[in-house]
Write an enzyme that holds these catalytic residues in place. Structure first.
Site, short mmCIF file in Angstrom:
data_model
loop_
_atom_site.label_atom_id
_atom_site.label_comp_id
_atom_site.label_asym_id
_atom_site.label_seq_id
_atom_site.Cartn_x
_atom_site.Cartn_y
_atom_site.Cartn_z
N ALA A 109 0.65 -1.31 -0.10
CA ALA A 109 -0.04 0.12 0.00
C ALA A 109 0.86 1.17 0.13
O ALA A 109 0.39 2.33 -0.43
CB ALA A 109 -0.97 0.06 1.21
N GLY A 113 -1.49 6.60 -1.85
CA GLY A 113 -2.20 7.02 -2.93
C GLY A 113 -3.29 6.09 -3.10
O GLY A 113 -4.59 6.66 -3.47
N ASP A 132 1.94 -2.95 4.04
CA ASP A 132 3.25 -2.71 3.71
C ASP A 132 4.31 -3.25 4.75
O ASP A 132 4.16 -3.09 5.92
CB ASP A 132 3.37 -1.36 3.23
CG ASP A 132 4.48 -1.10 2.11
OD1 ASP A 132 4.11 -0.91 0.96
OD2 ASP A 132 5.80 -1.25 2.37
N CYS A 228 3.97 -0.62 -12.41
CA CYS A 228 4.48 0.51 -13.42
C CYS A 228 5.73 0.23 -13.87
O CYS A 228 6.57 1.39 -14.16
CB CYS A 228 4.77 1.84 -12.23
SG CYS A 228 6.04 1.55 -11.11
#
Length: 492
Positions: A109, A113, A132, A228
């Site tokens: 996490a 965001g 996390d 990403c």
């Protein structure tokens, strides 16, 4: 060698892709639906000289071209009215499509965001677990949860590959660690060539996280996998491996309509993927003038073969979390409302827990407690040492409300409110005492500081004057934002 050259055969418009990589990336922000509306945020920022363009696929997102000051250094950002989030990074939560009252897990996490975006889209109703394993990164996650005022979030610290079981989740987001090539516009180092071993190492981690996400979802639940990076080894290959291993227990399904991007790959360097891989989505920088992203939406149909490897739930309240005495809660809430002239409905709908001498307010009816739990909701009061039961007579005598309690729950305050202008607020934030506003009828003790019509946090009034009760880090950030806005107004 240009490290991303290997992707030339799969990028839909190589020249546009390459040009975007070397062009400055515009700032993008997301309006916080728990604090404001997109329209109100746009008007407020335009009054400061910002020019905002809404995203066609989400009215809460705005692109800011040539901002007069960094948007993250404004008072509105400090208040939690928006989150600075690039457009591509907002897409995984749109693909997840969480609904109010659901149980949702963000498995990796930090910095928060997507966790806060999930809570906002759920109207802060339901359960959002933001997990996390990195203690340092958890601090940024917590800061964003508190700043944006999301009371339905429980923050946990555990390796996502071994996150404990228990009641299954309706939706799970696995935004996995990756080589981050999609961040090349913000990090020049992302252009370097990655070794096959680096991709393989990360793919093993990503596969394990996605398997755990599927195992933690309920039958019929949705799991979104995102990275990403552009690397098929970390994207399609990971999804393909999990879907094949699931043996029919998991299927790939289309993303919601209207999201940008191009279909996922059917094959890469001799490897062929399941045909449904075209339902996944690749977002390249030139698509949104943003970063890069890969998104796959999966549906769990039945328990996967590895579901029985989940460790058991740690059990309730294993980390020292406990329900406070109802009399304590009544005394604290009555004292809070009386002190600041709040209506009887203030703080309705919240559940209260005590942990570490603090009282937490959350919209969670029950908190998934255990050794990994870090926080649940927002810290409302700090009990004075040795005062774990009833406070002494008098409002809040043995309990200190936090500045976040005032920011998020005391906007209707009508008593003991000190209205301060920018100069007075700067003095307070610099650690100085000031004379209380002449027109204010203030009692000594806790005071709500109000600036530009918004309660911003805690103050203290005694015989020597009024001083700030904001935490040091928050005070420094607000001071910096005030100075940035002052310089903006004073510019010729």
């Amino acid at each position: 060698m240009f490290g991303l050259e290997r992707y030339r055969p799969i990028v839909d418009d190589w020249e546009a892709f390459r040009a975007a990589l070397f062009r400055p990336q515009p700032a993008t922000i997301r309006a916080n639906a728990l604090k404001t509306t997109p329209e109100a945020l746009r008007r407020a920022l335009e009054a400061l000289g910002f020019a905002l363009t809404p995203a066609p696929f989400d009215p809460a997102l705005f692109t800011i071209d040539a901002p007069p000051i960094p948007p993250g250094k404004t008072v509105l950002h400090w208040l939690g009215h928006f989150y600075v989030q690039e457009a591509a990074a907002a897409l995984p939560v749109l693909a997840l499509a969480p609904e109010p009252e659901e149980r949702v897990l963000d498995l990796a996490a930090a910095p928060g965001g997507k966790t806060t975006q999930i809570a906002e889209r759920m109207g802060d109703r339901g359960l959002v677990v933001g997990n996390d394993p990195d203690g340092a990164r958890l601090q940024s996650l917590l800061a964003n949860v508190y700043r944006l005022g999301t009371t339905a979030v429980a923050v946990t610290r555990q390796d996502g590959r071994r996150l404990s079981g228990g009641r299954p989740f309706d939706r799970v987001l696995v935004d996995a660690p990756c080589t981050a090539e999609g961040n090349v516009r913000r990090r020049a180092g992302a252009r370097r060539t990655r070794s096959p071993g680096e991709h393989r190492r990360l793919a093993a981690l990503q596969t394990a996280l996605l398997e755990r996400g599927v195992a933690l979802a309920r039958d019929g639940g949705v799991v979104v996998y995102s990275t990403c990076t552009f690397a098929p080894e970390e994207n399609e290959a990971v999804v393909d491996a999990v879907v094949r291993k699931a043996g029919g227990a998991v299927r790939i399904e289309p993303l919601p309509e209207g999201l940008p991007g191009v279909p996922g790959l059917e094959a890469w360097e001799g490897a062929r993927y399941v045909p449904e891989m075209v339902l996944t989505r690749r977002i390249y920088p030139h698509h949104l003038d943003s970063g890069g992203m890969y998104i796959a939406r999966l549906r769990r149909l039945a328990p996967p073969p590895w579901a029985d490897r989940l460790p058991p739930s740690p059990g309730a309240r294993g980390a020292g979390l406990e329900r406070p005495d109802p009399a304590l809660v009544r005394a604290l809430l009555d004292g809070f409302r009386d002190r600041f002239g709040l209506p009887p409905t203030a703080l309705e709908g919240l559940t209260f827990f005590v942990r570490g001498g603090d009282v937490w307010a959350t919209r969670l009816a029950d908190v998934p407690d255990g050794p990994e739990l870090v926080a649940a909701g927002i810290r409302l009061f700090r009990l004075q040492p040795g005062e774990g039961k009833m406070p002494s007579p008098g409002p809040l005598r043995n309990a200190k409300p936090t500045s976040f309690a005032l920011l998020h729950f005391a906007q209707e305050a009508r008593a003991n409110v000190a209205d301060v202008d920018a100069e007075a607020l700067l003095a307070l934030l610099e650690g100085r005492r000031i004379a209380p506003p002449a027109a204010a009828a203030l009692e000594r003790g806790f005071v709500a500081l109000r600036f530009r019509g918004t309660v911003i946090g805690l103050g203290h009034l005694d015989a020597d004057g009024l001083r700030s009760g904001l935490p040091r880090g928050r005070a420094e950030d607000l001071r910096a934002a005030l100075l940035e806005e002052r310089a903006l107004h004073e510019a010729p």
